[in-house]
Design an enzyme around this catalytic site. Sequence first.
Site, short mmCIF file in Angstrom:
data_model
loop_
_atom_site.label_atom_id
_atom_site.label_comp_id
_atom_site.label_asym_id
_atom_site.label_seq_id
_atom_site.Cartn_x
_atom_site.Cartn_y
_atom_site.Cartn_z
N ARG A 120 0.71 -1.25 -0.01
CA ARG A 120 0.05 -0.09 0.05
C ARG A 120 0.92 1.24 -0.04
NH1 ARG A 120 -2.38 -2.88 3.77
NH2 ARG A 120 -2.04 -1.38 5.54
N LYS A 185 4.20 -6.58 12.35
CA LYS A 185 3.36 -7.17 10.97
C LYS A 185 3.77 -8.47 10.42
CE LYS A 185 2.18 -5.38 6.64
NZ LYS A 185 1.75 -3.86 5.86
N ARG A 319 0.99 4.73 20.11
CA ARG A 319 1.39 5.99 20.33
C ARG A 319 2.68 5.87 21.02
NH1 ARG A 319 -1.96 11.17 23.01
NH2 ARG A 319 -0.08 12.77 22.47
C1 BTN Z 1 0.72 -3.78 2.23
O1 BTN Z 1 0.69 -4.12 3.57
O2 BTN Z 1 1.38 -2.81 2.02
C2 BTN Z 1 0.23 -4.72 1.41
C3 BTN Z 1 0.99 -5.93 0.90
C4 BTN Z 1 0.34 -6.75 -0.22
C5 BTN Z 1 1.46 -7.58 -0.79
C6 BTN Z 1 0.67 -8.45 -1.62
S1 BTN Z 1 1.85 -9.88 -2.34
C7 BTN Z 1 0.61 -10.48 -3.22
C8 BTN Z 1 -0.10 -9.26 -3.98
N1 BTN Z 1 0.83 -8.75 -5.14
C9 BTN Z 1 1.36 -7.71 -4.84
O3 BTN Z 1 2.18 -7.22 -6.04
N2 BTN Z 1 0.98 -7.18 -3.86
C10 BTN Z 1 0.07 -8.16 -2.90
#
Ligand code: BTN
Length: 322
Positions: A120, A185, A319
């Site tokens: 993201r 994460k 925080r």
């Molecule tokens: C995030 O936390 O930023 C989201 C990550 C999402 C990663 C997955 S891996 C499979 C799919 N293909 C991608 O290019 N991204 C998602």
Amino acid sequence: MKDFTLPLQLMTILADGHFHSQERLEKLLETGIIDINEYVSVIREWGIEVLHVNGKGYTLPAPLELLNDVVLRQSLSSDAGQLFVVPIVDSTNQYLLDRVAELRSGDACVAEYQYAGRGRRGRQWISPFGTNLCFSLFWRLEKSSSAVMGLSLAVAVAIAETLKDLGVSDVKVKWPNDLYLYDCKLAGILVESTGKMGDVLQLIIGVGLNLSMQESASNVINQRWISLQQTNIKIDRNQLLVQLLIRLRTILKQFEREGLLPFIQRWASMDNFMNKPVSLLIEQHSIYGICRGIDEHGALLLEQDGRIETFVVGEMSLRGAI
Ligand code: BTN
């Protein structure tokens, strides 16, 4: 794309984690040492360490459990959707986006390695070859685009519940679409949309889940992360993918019928930040408050000076944690 057939063949041989002599590899791949070294370099670019010991040959630091096309196909009903198993791809989300016109809801793509995996907020998604799960699922949804936020929360709930069923009882969710374990994460979800076809949203739901990533990946990942392997719970990589696809296809149908409602209480019971003081980063701006879960659309509820406000964007952290 470059032809990766021979580096992939070498990877498949080395995946057992045993030593393989140079002579044996040359014979199996019908090639010489110069080419073997070149394939080893390619494998290293995929984020996998290859060790070489004089007199013993080549090996990996640990065996890899590769995707098994046959097992996957046997365990999944083709009526529920096709599964494209691609060893190397730019991004599994992109793979489905490029084929959207031919796809049906439930079709999915999984890869051993993505050379342009995306996260993201324009971030890269790092995942070494054969180590984690990187997959995407296509779904057509007859709802307005505001439903996408809720859908990604329902997806996070479904993944967390699948992991709980496999014994990972401490798994949590983090708004808007991460999975957390021990405040680190564990997985991320990226939902992309190709725009509307009439009243129908065409969605690609991408999931990256850390299974057995090694500490060395920390140099390139700039946040606290964890792999399932660290729980010492034995999880079969192929079977986990099967369980996740089955569950996701089921809950997406439920989401189509009932929206986010059936997921709100389930989210609340696993919310890593519930009733904790958090900061929400929106562009360059931090907002502080107490996390009070989500509303019926999946927006974040933040209590500030006794008043509860809703937020639809932002990056949340505990925080004081950043
Ligand atoms: C995030 O936390 O930023 C989201 C990550 C999402 C990663 C997955 S891996 C499979 C799919 N293909 C991608 O290019 N991204 C998602």
